[in-house]
Design a protein around this motif. Structure first.
Motif, short mmCIF file in Angstrom:
data_model
loop_
_atom_site.label_atom_id
_atom_site.label_comp_id
_atom_site.label_asym_id
_atom_site.label_seq_id
_atom_site.Cartn_x
_atom_site.Cartn_y
_atom_site.Cartn_z
N ALA A 84 8.86 9.60 27.33
CA ALA A 84 7.70 8.94 27.95
C ALA A 84 6.83 9.94 28.69
N VAL A 85 7.46 10.93 29.34
CA VAL A 85 6.69 11.94 30.06
C VAL A 85 5.87 12.77 29.08
N LEU A 86 6.53 13.23 27.99
CA LEU A 86 5.81 14.04 27.00
C LEU A 86 4.72 13.24 26.32
N GLY A 87 4.91 11.93 26.20
CA GLY A 87 3.90 11.09 25.58
C GLY A 87 2.74 10.78 26.49
N GLY A 88 2.82 11.19 27.73
CA GLY A 88 1.71 10.98 28.66
C GLY A 88 1.81 9.71 29.46
N SER A 89 2.91 8.97 29.37
CA SER A 89 3.04 7.73 30.11
C SER A 89 4.36 7.76 30.87
N LEU A 90 4.29 7.87 32.18
CA LEU A 90 5.48 7.92 33.01
C LEU A 90 5.80 6.50 33.48
N PRO A 91 6.89 5.87 33.00
CA PRO A 91 7.12 4.47 33.30
C PRO A 91 7.37 4.21 34.79
N ARG A 92 8.15 5.09 35.43
CA ARG A 92 8.46 4.89 36.84
C ARG A 92 8.36 6.22 37.57
N PRO A 93 8.02 6.20 38.82
CA PRO A 93 7.88 7.47 39.56
C PRO A 93 9.25 8.08 39.85
N LEU A 94 9.25 9.41 39.99
CA LEU A 94 10.48 10.10 40.35
C LEU A 94 10.83 9.91 41.82
N ARG A 95 9.85 9.62 42.64
CA ARG A 95 10.08 9.49 44.07
C ARG A 95 9.74 8.08 44.53
N LEU A 96 10.70 7.43 45.13
CA LEU A 96 10.51 6.11 45.72
C LEU A 96 10.45 6.24 47.24
N LEU A 97 9.73 5.35 47.87
CA LEU A 97 9.73 5.31 49.33
C LEU A 97 11.08 4.81 49.82
N PRO A 98 11.52 5.26 50.99
CA PRO A 98 12.82 4.78 51.50
C PRO A 98 12.88 3.26 51.56
N VAL A 99 11.77 2.66 51.98
CA VAL A 99 11.65 1.20 52.02
C VAL A 99 10.25 0.85 51.53
N ALA A 100 10.17 -0.11 50.64
CA ALA A 100 8.87 -0.54 50.13
C ALA A 100 7.98 -0.99 51.30
#
Length: 533
Positions: free
Chosen positions: A432-448
């Motif tokens: 997905a990264v190589l295709g140009g579409s990153l489904p979810r971020p690598l970094r999440l906030l500790p709390v939404a």
């Protein structure tokens, strides 16, 4: 057929009082050795009673089990100290660890039924030849224990019961009973040598059965009917007719190597050189078995009987000697001035506590394999220097909820069943990264974090959202990605619709709408859950 089983028994008849002398001299520099008789006391039936006496106290008439007033009447100058069962137990555990330089199979030896341990049992099967034979091994053990200030009686036999009996009741000490000669060696010993209770011993003596040999050939049924099955069982164990396992509280050690030195090592550089040699020997065996070390233990046996134990782990199975030796270089360097070799290190043992199988891999022509291997070695060094709980990696969990889909675990932890689908997931993620579409971020906030959103239609993507008092105008949006609640968990869970959005500054965010308009009475709310790098 395997080698005949051989057991060494060590009895420490004056263990509590001699342990007290040894420990207090080592920890209390102001302790002065005087000519006064000494004894240890503990609360018992009728008041304070003596639990151990030194030679001077015994000569004066005091003996273990006496009430303190009676002992003081016989020996007015008797010096009393409080008995410490826990300290005795820990000291015996340290002594059993030290005996690990002779054999890895060591267990505490109880004095009798319900009594506290005052000796050790060593399974020396296959180990005696490493020290020049059983006689030489026994001489080494007795000599070293006497050098520690301990009185010891030792014996070797083919069963724990026979070795126990000869160490405590044998006329000759040290004593070596040839294989198959246990019956002859026990014949003249008192029945107490069978590890029986007081009532059983008194009952046998009243019947005229005072020696172990008196029980040979006697009908079992009358003895069992009168005293129970314990006497027959103990006799069979001592003579080898019934098995008696030794169960030390030690982990299984599949691979182990050791070195002994005629003179103690005091310099850290020399100790590290010995560790390199041990690692080379150990890794040679691991390579032949196609195994890799995952957890390693280093034991440094000091001349004074103390043992320093260091542990190291790896994030991947390896049999590279330089890497394993380097981990303990980090350990010793981190100890610094706290590392005390005492009067010298007389033996070193390196053992694998856990191993994993190694599969054959085709080497790559580029440097990707070297980079991966170098990163794993770096993780090992950092983890062993600062602690396994300080260096973490992500491990997937069986959940579609983002904050529950992964957990931080120690980088040295082995591959768990949860990791089986990790490669597949990472392959899809990389595609997905190589295709140009990153489904979810690598970094999440500790709390939404909650955000204020303006959308064109109620269930449409956001057009403007305010996060941390800053307004972001959305130029592009992808979604929704619907994540249903995990109904089996219960609680107030709602459906989430995730959107990947990009603002006018080119920054990308991951937002979700918590709840549905037509289902939740209080209406949905918006949250920012992560940012794209």
């Amino acid at each position: 057929m395997g080698e005949k089983r051989r057991i060494a028994a060590i009895w420490l008849p004056n263990w509590p009082i001699e342990r007290f002398y040894r420990d207090i001299k080592r920890t209390n520099a102001s302790f002065v050795v005087t000519e006064k008789p000494r004894a240890l006391v503990r609360a018992g039936a009728g008041g304070m009673r003596l639990t151990a006496c030194d030679v001077r106290a015994l000569d004066a008439g005091a003996e273990p089990g006496q009430l303190v007033p009676d002992a003081m009447a016989l020996c007015p100058e008797l010096e009393l100290h409080a008995s410490d069962r826990e300290a005795d137990r820990k000291a015996l555990e340290r002594l059993s660890v030290w005996c690990g330089r002779y054999t890895p199979w060591v267990a505490a030896d109880p004095a009798g039924l319900g009594e506290e341990p005052d000796g050790l049992l060593l399974d020396i099967t296959g180990c005696a030849h490493l020290f020049g034979g059983e006689a030489k091994l026994l001489s080494l053990l007795c000599g070293r224990l006497e050098g520690f200030g301990l009185t010891a009686r030792c014996a070797i036999a083919s069963t724990p019961g026979a070795a126990w009996a000869c160490a405590r009741y044998g006329c000759e000490a040290p004593c070596i009973v040839p294989p198959g000669k246990e019956a002859e060696a026990l014949r003249s010993l008192p029945v107490a040598a069978l590890r029986l209770g007081g009532e059983e011993i008194d009952g046998l003596v009243r019947l005229g059965l005072k020696r172990v040999g008196d029980l040979y050939g006697k009908p079992r049924a009358p003895l069992v009917a009168r005293f129970g099955a314990n006497i027959a069982r103990r006799l069979d164990e001592a003579l080898g007719f019934e098995p008696e396992p030794i169960s030390p509280n030690l982990p299984h050690i599949p691979y182990r190597t050791s070195l002994a030195f005629t003179e103690g090592l005091t310099r850290q550089a020399h100790i590290e050189e010995a560790i390199k040699r041990l690692a080379a020997d150990l890794c040679e065996v691991l390579e032949q078995e196609r195994k890799g070390a995952r957890r390693i233990e280093l034991q440094l046996f000091r001349v004074d009987g103390e043992v320093t134990r260091l542990f190291a782990g790896t994030s991947f199975a390896t049999h590279e000697a330089s890497h394993l030796a380097g981990l303990f270089h980090e350990k010793l360097g981190f100890l610094g001035d706290d590392f005390d070799p005492g009067f010298g290190i007389e033996a070193i043992t390196l053992a694998c506590l856990a191993v994993d199988p190694l599969s054959l891999e085709q080497g790559s022509f580029d440097k990707t394999g070297e980079q991966r291997f170098g990163l794993e070695q770096f993780v090992d060094r950092v983890s062993n220097r600062f602690g396994a709980d300080r260096v973490l990696r992500l491990e997937p969990r069986a959940s579609h909820i983002p904050e529950r889909g992964g957990a931080a675990v120690s980088a040295l932890r082995g591959i768990s069943p949860a990791m089986r689908g990790w490669k597949t997931y990472m392959g899809e993620h990389r595609a997905a990264v190589l295709g140009g579409s990153l489904p979810r971020p690598l970094r999440l906030l500790p709390v939404a974090e909650p955000v204020d959103v303006v959308a064109e239609v109620p269930e449409g993507p956001p057009r403007i959202f305010h996060w941390r008092k800053i307004a972001h105008r959305v130029l592009r949006a992808e979604g929704p990605e619907r994540v249903s609640p995990e109904w089996w968990r219960g609680g107030n869970q709602r459906t989430r619709d995730y959107y990947r959005v990009e603002d006018a500054e080119g920054r990308r965010f991951w937002l979700y709408r918590d709840g549905l308009y037509h289902r939740d009475n209080d209406g949905p709310r918006w949250f920012l859950h992560g940012v794209f790098e």
